[in-house]
Structures are given as structure tokens and as C-alpha cells.
Enzyme design. Structure first.
Site, PDB file in Angstrom:
ATOM      1  CG  PHE A 201      15.779  12.284  74.511  1.00 30.08           C
ATOM      2  CD1 PHE A 201      16.380  11.337  73.694  1.00 30.08           C
ATOM      3  CD2 PHE A 201      15.828  12.087  75.893  1.00 30.08           C
ATOM      4  CE1 PHE A 201      17.011  10.217  74.227  1.00 30.08           C
ATOM      5  CE2 PHE A 201      16.464  10.980  76.433  1.00 30.08           C
ATOM      6  CZ  PHE A 201      17.047  10.038  75.608  1.00 30.08           C
TER       7      PHE A 201
ATOM      8  CG  LEU B 147      10.498  22.795  65.274  1.00 31.95           C
ATOM      9  CD1 LEU B 147      10.819  23.246  63.840  1.00 31.95           C
ATOM     10  CD2 LEU B 147      10.890  21.331  65.445  1.00 31.95           C
TER      11      LEU B 147
ATOM     12  CG  ASP C 297       3.467  27.744  71.974  1.00 31.22           C
ATOM     13  OD1 ASP C 297       3.127  26.834  72.763  1.00 31.22           O
ATOM     14  OD2 ASP C 297       3.836  28.872  72.344  1.00 31.22           O
TER      15      ASP C 297
ATOM     16  N   GLY D 269       6.956  20.591  76.816  1.00 28.16           N
ATOM     17  CA  GLY D 269       7.158  21.293  78.091  1.00 28.16           C
ATOM     18  C   GLY D 269       8.620  21.613  78.296  1.00 28.16           C
TER      19      GLY D 269
ATOM     20  CE  LYS E 275      14.759  18.139  77.682  1.00 25.57           C
ATOM     21  NZ  LYS E 275      15.134  16.906  77.034  1.00 25.57           N
TER      22      LYS E 275
ATOM     23  CG  ASN F  38       6.161  26.508  77.978  1.00 28.29           C
ATOM     24  OD1 ASN F  38       5.742  26.943  76.903  1.00 28.29           O
ATOM     25  ND2 ASN F  38       6.676  25.301  78.104  1.00 28.29           N
TER      26      ASN F  38
ATOM     27  CB  SER G 139       9.287  13.609  86.181  1.00 24.04           C
ATOM     28  OG  SER G 139      10.520  13.446  86.839  1.00 24.04           O
TER      29      SER G 139
ATOM     30  CE1 TYR H  88      10.644  18.614  83.983  1.00 22.64           C
ATOM     31  CE2 TYR H  88      11.683  17.744  85.969  1.00 22.64           C
ATOM     32  CZ  TYR H  88      11.138  17.543  84.724  1.00 22.64           C
ATOM     33  OH  TYR H  88      11.057  16.280  84.220  1.00 22.64           O
TER      34      TYR H  88
ATOM     35  CE  LYS I 266       7.458  16.976  83.293  1.00 20.99           C
ATOM     36  NZ  LYS I 266       6.887  16.928  81.939  1.00 20.99           N
TER      37      LYS I 266
ATOM     38  CG  ASN J 222      19.812  15.580  82.399  1.00 25.31           C
ATOM     39  OD1 ASN J 222      19.180  16.190  81.548  1.00 25.31           O
ATOM     40  ND2 ASN J 222      19.441  15.547  83.661  1.00 25.31           N
TER      41      ASN J 222
ATOM     42  CG  ASP K 113      22.188  15.418  92.532  1.00 23.40           C
ATOM     43  OD1 ASP K 113      21.188  15.688  91.832  1.00 23.40           O
ATOM     44  OD2 ASP K 113      23.357  15.475  92.099  1.00 23.40           O
TER      45      ASP K 113
HETATM   46  C1  UD1 Z   1      16.990  15.065  86.982  1.00 22.11           C
HETATM   47  C2  UD1 Z   1      15.694  15.549  87.590  1.00 22.11           C
HETATM   48  C3  UD1 Z   1      14.542  14.796  86.998  1.00 22.11           C
HETATM   49  C4  UD1 Z   1      14.571  14.897  85.508  1.00 22.11           C
HETATM   50  C5  UD1 Z   1      15.885  14.322  85.013  1.00 22.11           C
HETATM   51  C6  UD1 Z   1      15.981  14.410  83.513  1.00 22.11           C
HETATM   52  C7  UD1 Z   1      15.301  16.220  89.914  1.00 22.11           C
HETATM   53  C8  UD1 Z   1      15.474  15.876  91.353  1.00 22.11           C
HETATM   54  N1  UD1 Z   1      15.758  15.353  89.046  1.00 22.11           N
HETATM   55  O1  UD1 Z   1      17.275  13.763  87.491  1.00 22.11           O
HETATM   56  O2  UD1 Z   1      13.350  15.321  87.464  1.00 22.11           O
HETATM   57  O3  UD1 Z   1      13.494  14.190  84.959  1.00 22.11           O
HETATM   58  O4  UD1 Z   1      16.947  15.067  85.576  1.00 22.11           O
HETATM   59  O5  UD1 Z   1      16.699  13.315  83.046  1.00 22.11           O
HETATM   60  O6  UD1 Z   1      14.783  17.248  89.613  1.00 22.11           O
HETATM   61  N2  UD1 Z   1      25.817  13.506  87.687  1.00 22.11           N
HETATM   62  C9  UD1 Z   1      27.189  13.601  87.828  1.00 22.11           C
HETATM   63  N3  UD1 Z   1      27.872  14.439  86.990  1.00 22.11           N
HETATM   64  C10 UD1 Z   1      27.250  15.167  86.010  1.00 22.11           C
HETATM   65  C11 UD1 Z   1      25.835  15.045  85.869  1.00 22.11           C
HETATM   66  C12 UD1 Z   1      25.157  14.223  86.738  1.00 22.11           C
HETATM   67  O7  UD1 Z   1      27.798  12.962  88.698  1.00 22.11           O
HETATM   68  O8  UD1 Z   1      27.931  15.916  85.291  1.00 22.11           O
HETATM   69  C13 UD1 Z   1      25.059  12.606  88.602  1.00 22.11           C
HETATM   70  C14 UD1 Z   1      24.059  13.332  89.470  1.00 22.11           C
HETATM   71  O9  UD1 Z   1      24.653  13.749  90.659  1.00 22.11           O
HETATM   72  C15 UD1 Z   1      23.002  12.258  89.680  1.00 22.11           C
HETATM   73  C16 UD1 Z   1      23.105  11.372  88.433  1.00 22.11           C
HETATM   74  O10 UD1 Z   1      24.334  11.700  87.822  1.00 22.11           O
HETATM   75  O11 UD1 Z   1      23.342  11.497  90.790  1.00 22.11           O
HETATM   76  C17 UD1 Z   1      21.978  11.616  87.450  1.00 22.11           C
HETATM   77  O12 UD1 Z   1      21.889  13.032  87.223  1.00 22.11           O
HETATM   78  P1  UD1 Z   1      20.942  13.644  86.086  1.00 22.11           P
HETATM   79  O13 UD1 Z   1      21.193  12.938  84.798  1.00 22.11           O
HETATM   80  O14 UD1 Z   1      21.110  15.119  86.113  1.00 22.11           O
HETATM   81  O15 UD1 Z   1      19.476  13.235  86.536  1.00 22.11           O
HETATM   82  P2  UD1 Z   1      18.725  13.426  87.949  1.00 22.11           P
HETATM   83  O16 UD1 Z   1      19.307  14.553  88.711  1.00 22.11           O
HETATM   84  O17 UD1 Z   1      18.666  12.080  88.600  1.00 22.11           O
END
Ligand code: UD1
Length: 337
Positions: free
Chosen positions: A13, A35, A60, A84, A86, A101, A126, A151, A155, A201, A297
Site C-alpha cells: 500500500f 508478494l 524475500d 514487514g 503489519k 520476519n 509508526s 508489531y 518498529k 483498520n 485503543d
Molecule cells: C493501528 C495501529 C498502528 C498501525 C495502524 C495501521 C496500534 C496501537 N495502532 O492504528 O500501529 O500503524 O493501525 O494503520 O497498534 N475503528 C472503528 N471501527 C473499525 C475499525 C476501527 O471504530 O471497524 C476505530 C478504532 O477504534 C480507532 C480508529 O478507528 O479508534 C482507527 O483504527 P485503525 O484504523 O485500526 O488504526 P489504529 O488502531 O489507530
């Protein structure tokens, strides 16, 4: 002469967007990617955007002999190390796999770079290295550690390896870019984030919900001490992030030593604000409901982006609406691919 830059994990990405940016700036781009979490069409799509394909090695990075062949064949001047694992949750389940890894591949890369007299590296770090205890906004001078998952610790450990290496030999230049929350996609709609299975995410979950692939987005927690009760994050458009890497490469060329630099906008947005902006920018509903908090979170964190402005002359340009529009365009284009 044009610069030759090696991107490990360059088909992923963030790497694919960095490749586009560097090709557009006239660099030769070499991608080494196994890949394991990306596909080879990305290489052609980068070529379609820029008019010039990167050179691709399916490798790799932990495979020393294969990496040696890349360095023997290509006049690499600097490396952007993005390869890496993630996935935060998976790293908790399979810590040894993550440590093996991420650390092993980095050690191999650094040894091979050193043997080939290549000592400029930009590392994909990160904001997770700031751990749970620091006040917001995060500045690079704050103590790191206290990570919440393996993870994040990888980092942290790789940052430390680079710091020790740069201290041992002044010929090294190592820039650790601490990403906040990268989202969005290239505006062409040809490259973007392609998570395997159910996304963890936020943004890919939002786009898949808008597309009808997921029934409903659960907003994790509505009782945080924030203005609307949902978590706040510093979302950054991946194209802005990619420009930050190009600027960091220029910095590494001028300056030796180790440095960490935040790449964020410096402005937090809440989860609900992102959902509402997405709906308005794309004129499409995202069915959602507020559910329980997700373990681990933090309520809110964002970057102090001063150092990036001062040292790299870089700042974000794209808005949350741009991120939402570009993510949605990519989702629509990539469906079924
Ligand atoms: C996480 C990792 C970060 C990593 C990043 C990748 C930790 C603490 N954080 O960040 O290291 O680089 O992912 O992008 O390890 N949310 C919802 N509903 C969902 C999914 C997410 O409400 O279905 C909310 C989460 O509660 C959070 C926000 O959206 O508050 C962002 O979440 P996310 O995209 O997973 O990223 P982080 O947790 O911030």
C-alpha cells in the site's frame, strides 16, 4: 545521473505510492517484494500512472543470496525499507513470526547494504512507538517504548538498531518516519490498500461497508473523553505520506546520523467525523452503529508535525474529504480484482 532507489515492500500500500512519487521525480525505482501481502499487477499499474515501470524483483528481504543479487545488479544509492508484517492483532497471536520476519529481514538488509557501501536508509516506522503514556501531540523527543503489541515492538527495536548503527559509523544516514494513520489512495484509482479478509483498520472497513461487502461498521466506543465520544486519530493521505519519503531521501543524502520524523497532519479527526465526511464527500451511506470499545485503543493521538516542516520542508496538503473520495474511488475500481 538519476538516483536508483530500492524499495523493500514496494508493491504494498505505502510502497506503491512511494514508487509513483519517486518515478515522477525522475528516480530509477527498484522494488524488492515477496508478494506475501501484495500482487505483481501493482508493478504494471505504477507504470501506467507514471509512464515508467519500476524494476521488480520477487524477493524475500530475509533471503540474503537473493538480496545480494539485487545489490550486485543495481547501482542502489539509498533504500526505503517498507517490507514487514503489519497486522497488530496477528502479531499478538504469532509474536515469534513477527519478530523473526521483521527483525531478521532488517538485519539482513543492513548487512547487505553495508557490504555494498549503501548507507542511506529511510525506515517505515509508526506512531505506535510512542506507546501509551505520552501526552498528545507526540513530538519526536518524547521517550518511546511501552508498545502495546509485538508489531509495535518490532518498529521500536528496528529504530534502536538503526540508532546504534548510525552511532557506530558516521557514514550511515537513517531516517525513521513515524507514520500516523495512513489512508486514501492514488487519485487515479489504480493503486490503494488491499487488505486480506475482514479489514482491521477503519478506512477499508468504511469503504467495504459503503460497497455492501460488510453490513455495518461498528464504531468502537462512544464514551471516550473526546468531543463526540469517539476516538480521534491523525489521518494522513498516502500520497502526502509518499511525498514525505521523497523529502526524507533528500534529507538522508545531505545529513548523516539517525533521526526520527513524524509524518502526520498535526490535526486529529474523530471516527464519526471520518464516517460523516465519507458519506458527504461520496454521497453514499455508510451504515454504522456505536458499539463497545476495542481493547488496546487510545482515546486520541496526533502528531506534532513541526520537525517534518523544518527539516523536510514537508507538510500535508490533502484534506479528510480527499482521503474519503480517493479511498472510495479505489474501492470501486478494485472490486472484483
Ligand atoms: C493501528 C495501529 C498502528 C498501525 C495502524 C495501521 C496500534 C496501537 N495502532 O492504528 O500501529 O500503524 O493501525 O494503520 O497498534 N475503528 C472503528 N471501527 C473499525 C475499525 C476501527 O471504530 O471497524 C476505530 C478504532 O477504534 C480507532 C480508529 O478507528 O479508534 C482507527 O483504527 P485503525 O484504523 O485500526 O488504526 P489504529 O488502531 O489507530
Amino acid at each position: 545521473m538519476e538516483r536508483t532507489i530500492l524499495l523493500t515492500g514496494g508493491a504494498g500500500f505505502i510502497g506503491s505510492h512511494v514508487a509513483v512519487e519517486l518515478l515522477q521525480q525522475g528516480c530509477r525505482v527498484i522494488i524488492a517484494d515477496d508478494l506475501s501481502n501484495s500482487c505483481e499487477d501493482v508493478v504494471q499499474r505504477i507504470g501506467a500512472i507514471t509512464g515508467r515501470e519500476p524494476i521488480f524483483y520477487q524477493t524475500d528481504v530475509a533471503d540474503r543470496a537473493a538480496l545480494e543479487r539485487v545489490f550486485a545488479a543495481e547501482p542502489v544509492e539509498a533504500v526505503v525499507h517498507l517490507a514487514g508484517y503489519k497486522a497488530v492483532g496477528e502479531s499478538v497471536q504469532k509474536p515469534l513470526m513477527y519478530y523473526r520476519n521483521n527483525l531478521d529481514s532488517t538485519l539482513t538488509l543492513l548487512e547487505v547494504m553495508d557490504a555494498h557501501d549503501v548507507r542511506q536508509i529511510i525506515f517505515s516506522s509508526s506512531a505506535t512507538v510512542y506507546g501509551e503514556k505520552n501526552p498528545i501531540p507526540y513530538t519526536e523527543q518524547m521517550p518511546t517504548g511501552g508498545c502495546t503489541n509485538p508489531y509495535g515492538w518490532t518498529k521500536y527495536m528496528i529504530e534502536q538498531m538503526l540508532k546504534d548503527l548510525a552511532a557506530s559509523d558516521p557514514r550511515w544516514s537513517a531516517v525513521c518516519l513515524r507514520y500516523f494513520n495512513p489512508v486514501g489512495a492514488h487519485e487515479s484509482g489504480l493503486i490503494g490498500e488491499a487488505p486480506n479478509g475482514i479489514p482491521n483498520n477503519l478506512m477499508p472497513y468504511v469503504t467495504q461497508t459503503a460497497a455492501g461487502i460488510r453490513k455495518e461498521l461498528t464504531v468502537f466506543g462512544g464514551d471516550y473523553p473526546t468531543p463526540d465520544g469517539t476516538c480521534m486519530r491523525d489521518f494522513i493521505h498516502v500520497v502526502d505520506l509518499a511525498r514525505g519519503h521523497a523529502a526524507a531521501l533528500e534529507y538522508a543524502r545531505r545529513e548523516s546520523g539517525w533521526i526520527a520524523i513524524n509524518l502526520g497532519s498535526g490535526r486529529p479527526s474523530s471516527v464519526l467525523e471520518l464516517v460523516h465526511t465519507f458519506q458527504e464527500a461520496n454521497d453514499i451511506p455508510v451504515p454504522h452503529r456505536v458499539g463497545d470499545r476495542r481493547e488496546g485503543d487510545l482515546a486520541s493521538y496526533y502528531a506534532d508535525a513541526t520537525r517534518a516542516k523544518e527539516l523536510l520542508d514537508w507538510q500535508t496538503e490533502k484534506t479528510l474529504a480527499d482521503m474519503c473520495r480517493d479511498s472510495w474511488r479505489w474501492q470501486q475500481n478494485s472490486q472484483g480484482k
